[in-house]
Scaffold this motif. Structure first.
Motif, PDB file in Angstrom:
ATOM      1  N   ARG A 174       0.838  -1.202   0.000  1.00  0.00           N
ATOM      2  CA  ARG A 174       0.000   0.000   0.000  1.00  0.00           C
ATOM      3  C   ARG A 174       0.881   1.263   0.000  1.00  0.00           C
ATOM      4  O   ARG A 174       0.587   2.231  -0.686  1.00  0.00           O
ATOM      5  CB  ARG A 174      -0.910  -0.045   1.231  1.00  0.00           C
ATOM      6  CG  ARG A 174      -1.808   1.159   1.508  1.00  0.00           C
ATOM      7  CD  ARG A 174      -2.751   1.517   0.388  1.00  0.00           C
ATOM      8  NE  ARG A 174      -3.623   0.462  -0.062  1.00  0.00           N
ATOM      9  CZ  ARG A 174      -4.935   0.564  -0.248  1.00  0.00           C
ATOM     10  NH1 ARG A 174      -5.535   1.699   0.027  1.00  0.00           N
ATOM     11  NH2 ARG A 174      -5.634  -0.441  -0.705  1.00  0.00           N
ATOM     12  N   ASP A 185       2.218   1.809  -3.444  1.00  0.00           N
ATOM     13  CA  ASP A 185       1.152   2.305  -4.317  1.00  0.00           C
ATOM     14  C   ASP A 185       0.902   3.799  -4.072  1.00  0.00           C
ATOM     15  O   ASP A 185       0.761   4.581  -5.025  1.00  0.00           O
ATOM     16  CB  ASP A 185      -0.149   1.523  -4.073  1.00  0.00           C
ATOM     17  CG  ASP A 185      -0.077   0.082  -4.587  1.00  0.00           C
ATOM     18  OD1 ASP A 185       0.944  -0.270  -5.217  1.00  0.00           O
ATOM     19  OD2 ASP A 185      -1.026  -0.674  -4.346  1.00  0.00           O
ATOM     20  N   VAL A 224       1.434   6.904  -6.853  1.00  0.00           N
ATOM     21  CA  VAL A 224       0.369   7.829  -7.255  1.00  0.00           C
ATOM     22  C   VAL A 224       0.774   9.267  -6.926  1.00  0.00           C
ATOM     23  O   VAL A 224       0.598  10.183  -7.736  1.00  0.00           O
ATOM     24  CB  VAL A 224      -0.971   7.459  -6.576  1.00  0.00           C
ATOM     25  CG1 VAL A 224      -2.013   8.548  -6.794  1.00  0.00           C
ATOM     26  CG2 VAL A 224      -1.492   6.135  -7.123  1.00  0.00           C
ATOM     27  N   LEU A 248      -3.414   9.269 -14.602  1.00  0.00           N
ATOM     28  CA  LEU A 248      -3.352   8.001 -13.876  1.00  0.00           C
ATOM     29  C   LEU A 248      -3.379   6.810 -14.830  1.00  0.00           C
ATOM     30  O   LEU A 248      -2.661   5.832 -14.625  1.00  0.00           O
ATOM     31  CB  LEU A 248      -4.495   7.908 -12.862  1.00  0.00           C
ATOM     32  CG  LEU A 248      -4.373   8.880 -11.679  1.00  0.00           C
ATOM     33  CD1 LEU A 248      -5.572   8.757 -10.755  1.00  0.00           C
ATOM     34  CD2 LEU A 248      -3.076   8.646 -10.888  1.00  0.00           C
ATOM     35  N   THR A 256      -0.012   6.470 -16.303  1.00  0.00           N
ATOM     36  CA  THR A 256       0.895   5.906 -15.298  1.00  0.00           C
ATOM     37  C   THR A 256       0.675   4.399 -15.155  1.00  0.00           C
ATOM     38  O   THR A 256       1.628   3.633 -14.981  1.00  0.00           O
ATOM     39  CB  THR A 256       0.663   6.585 -13.932  1.00  0.00           C
ATOM     40  OG1 THR A 256       0.889   7.987 -14.082  1.00  0.00           O
ATOM     41  CG2 THR A 256       1.596   6.045 -12.864  1.00  0.00           C
ATOM     42  N   GLY A 275      -1.484  -3.164 -11.106  1.00  0.00           N
ATOM     43  CA  GLY A 275      -1.257  -3.745  -9.786  1.00  0.00           C
ATOM     44  C   GLY A 275      -1.331  -2.719  -8.672  1.00  0.00           C
ATOM     45  O   GLY A 275      -1.166  -3.050  -7.506  1.00  0.00           O
ATOM     46  N   ASN A 276      -1.577  -1.452  -9.016  1.00  0.00           N
ATOM     47  CA  ASN A 276      -1.631  -0.381  -8.009  1.00  0.00           C
ATOM     48  C   ASN A 276      -3.093  -0.142  -7.608  1.00  0.00           C
ATOM     49  O   ASN A 276      -3.867   0.450  -8.345  1.00  0.00           O
ATOM     50  CB  ASN A 276      -0.998   0.891  -8.585  1.00  0.00           C
ATOM     51  CG  ASN A 276      -0.861   1.999  -7.542  1.00  0.00           C
ATOM     52  OD1 ASN A 276      -1.735   2.168  -6.687  1.00  0.00           O
ATOM     53  ND2 ASN A 276       0.222   2.747  -7.616  1.00  0.00           N
ATOM     54  N   ARG A 277      -3.434  -0.613  -6.405  1.00  0.00           N
ATOM     55  CA  ARG A 277      -4.818  -0.545  -5.942  1.00  0.00           C
ATOM     56  C   ARG A 277      -5.274   0.882  -5.650  1.00  0.00           C
ATOM     57  O   ARG A 277      -6.437   1.227  -5.826  1.00  0.00           O
ATOM     58  CB  ARG A 277      -4.990  -1.379  -4.660  1.00  0.00           C
ATOM     59  CG  ARG A 277      -4.972  -2.878  -4.903  1.00  0.00           C
ATOM     60  CD  ARG A 277      -6.309  -3.361  -5.458  1.00  0.00           C
ATOM     61  NE  ARG A 277      -7.408  -3.043  -4.580  1.00  0.00           N
ATOM     62  CZ  ARG A 277      -7.806  -3.784  -3.549  1.00  0.00           C
ATOM     63  NH1 ARG A 277      -7.189  -4.912  -3.284  1.00  0.00           N
ATOM     64  NH2 ARG A 277      -8.837  -3.425  -2.802  1.00  0.00           N
ATOM     65  N   VAL A 278      -4.350   1.699  -5.169  1.00  0.00           N
ATOM     66  CA  VAL A 278      -4.693   3.103  -4.871  1.00  0.00           C
ATOM     67  C   VAL A 278      -5.083   3.804  -6.167  1.00  0.00           C
ATOM     68  O   VAL A 278      -6.119   4.479  -6.254  1.00  0.00           O
ATOM     69  CB  VAL A 278      -3.500   3.820  -4.193  1.00  0.00           C
ATOM     70  CG1 VAL A 278      -3.759   5.313  -4.059  1.00  0.00           C
ATOM     71  CG2 VAL A 278      -3.204   3.198  -2.831  1.00  0.00           C
ATOM     72  N   LEU A 279      -4.259   3.608  -7.183  1.00  0.00           N
ATOM     73  CA  LEU A 279      -4.529   4.199  -8.494  1.00  0.00           C
ATOM     74  C   LEU A 279      -5.870   3.705  -9.046  1.00  0.00           C
ATOM     75  O   LEU A 279      -6.700   4.495  -9.511  1.00  0.00           O
ATOM     76  CB  LEU A 279      -3.374   3.839  -9.433  1.00  0.00           C
ATOM     77  CG  LEU A 279      -3.298   4.500 -10.795  1.00  0.00           C
ATOM     78  CD1 LEU A 279      -1.849   4.495 -11.296  1.00  0.00           C
ATOM     79  CD2 LEU A 279      -4.188   3.861 -11.838  1.00  0.00           C
ATOM     80  N   ASP A 313      -8.447   2.548  -7.446  1.00  0.00           N
ATOM     81  CA  ASP A 313      -9.578   3.087  -6.678  1.00  0.00           C
ATOM     82  C   ASP A 313      -9.903   4.514  -7.121  1.00  0.00           C
ATOM     83  O   ASP A 313     -11.081   4.888  -7.212  1.00  0.00           O
ATOM     84  CB  ASP A 313      -9.272   3.081  -5.174  1.00  0.00           C
ATOM     85  CG  ASP A 313      -9.351   1.677  -4.580  1.00  0.00           C
ATOM     86  OD1 ASP A 313      -9.849   0.764  -5.268  1.00  0.00           O
ATOM     87  OD2 ASP A 313      -8.910   1.506  -3.430  1.00  0.00           O
ATOM     88  N   ILE A 314      -8.888   5.321  -7.381  1.00  0.00           N
ATOM     89  CA  ILE A 314      -9.152   6.709  -7.791  1.00  0.00           C
ATOM     90  C   ILE A 314      -9.800   6.733  -9.180  1.00  0.00           C
ATOM     91  O   ILE A 314     -10.740   7.489  -9.424  1.00  0.00           O
ATOM     92  CB  ILE A 314      -7.856   7.557  -7.772  1.00  0.00           C
ATOM     93  CG1 ILE A 314      -7.226   7.563  -6.375  1.00  0.00           C
ATOM     94  CG2 ILE A 314      -8.154   8.998  -8.213  1.00  0.00           C
ATOM     95  CD1 ILE A 314      -5.840   8.208  -6.315  1.00  0.00           C
TER      96      ILE A 314
END
Lengths: 204, 204
Positions: free
Chosen positions: A75, A78, A82, B86, B89, B126-130, B132-133
């Protein structure tokens, strides 16, 4: 709905406590207990907790209630990626240092100064959506950043470079952002270890 | 806290209604009225509204209560720029099409297919934060996207190009993302006009 004059301070107090790492990752947040501690009713506490769920600063598991989201290595990587992508995007040819009142410096100096500098960099793009996400990430990483001066080889120098970049060229800003995120990505396990230690050896 | 079996469907129903443009921008959202309409108590409605405030799908003005956030030209441009940055990216050398169950296609086909394709593109990083946004932005723009086939010269062709890009090369994905966002940015006033018209001439 809670009256505005109770909701707003309750929300801010709760958010600041989360930012300052008052509870370890995974800790349960009981609305009734918090209401007693804060000397307010349950309603503003629950309203605040639900807003913070939407912001990603609190987890809500169905049937289990509110918890502090743990910060895992993945996390953290990540969030850093971002943050880096958005700050590079913000640094366009039209970038201008915002002239209105800047972010307030309170609490832990290093983490607050870094958040303020990133906020100015993001706001300089004129893109409010971008700036809000960068601020959100700073809130999520606030407590972790108190580990950076101890863990990163050049944390204080990089922070000064980021602040100087606000008054420098586009290249200055770019290099400072790249250098900061490269150092953080290179020290993710050490940062997470430091966080666990600061929180008294509990869950990160 | 509302029981999980009431909160979750109330939250989803409210979010879907916002995504489908049930209320015009600026409309007041009365928790009591919504609770009556949904046949539930006030608590799950208020909890859901507060979560949606944190997610940016509902506005909360102190002393005024909950409102539908209006979509201005500037806000649309900002959302498009962040989405574009994003998705670019996400499209790294390590990008892989996620194999687990993809996003569900429901409701308005064009907007849902576009959201699903962007979600897969974002998740492939693989970037969960990205990811989610990007999902959050799709929710915010869902209703506006129902205007795109009418307003953008090549909306349906671009959508197919984005979906094909998921099985194509990194360059294919990049070109599709760039083409889509360039067309949207070139039609911002027309998109906002179409939104106002669809919402019956009320505030956007």
């Amino acid at each position: 709905m809670s009256p505005a004059h109770v909701l707003e301070p309750t929300y801010r107090r709760l958010k600041r406590a989360l930012m300052e790492g008052l509870w370890p990752g995974g800790a349960k947040l009981e609305a009734m207990r918090l209401a007693e501690d804060f000397g307010v009713s349950m309603t503003p506490v629950r309203d605040s907790l639900n807003q913070l769920v939407g912001e990603g600063l609190v987890d809500l598991t169905p049937g289990e209630g509110f918890r502090v989201p743990p910060l895992t290595e993945q996390r953290l990587r990540d969030l850093l990626d971002v943050n880096s992508a958005l700050l590079k995007t913000a640094n366009t040819a039209n970038w201008r240092l915002p002239t209105e009142d800047g972010p307030v410096f309170i609490g832990n100096e290093y983490a607050d100064r870094l958040a303020a500098a990133f906020s100015l960099l993001a706001n300089g793009s004129g893109n409010r959506v971008l700036a809000d996400i960068v601020d959100r990430i700073s809130e999520r990483l606030h407590f972790l950043r108190s580990c950076e001066p101890e863990v990163l080889p050049e944390a204080n120098g990089i922070q000064k470079q980021i602040e100087a970049g606000l008054h420098g060229s586009r290249t200055d800003r770019h290099l400072a952002v790249v250098r900061y995120h490269r150092q953080c990505q290179g020290c993710v396990p050490q940062l997470i270890n430091c966080l666990a230690r600061l929180r008294g050896g509990g869950a990160t």
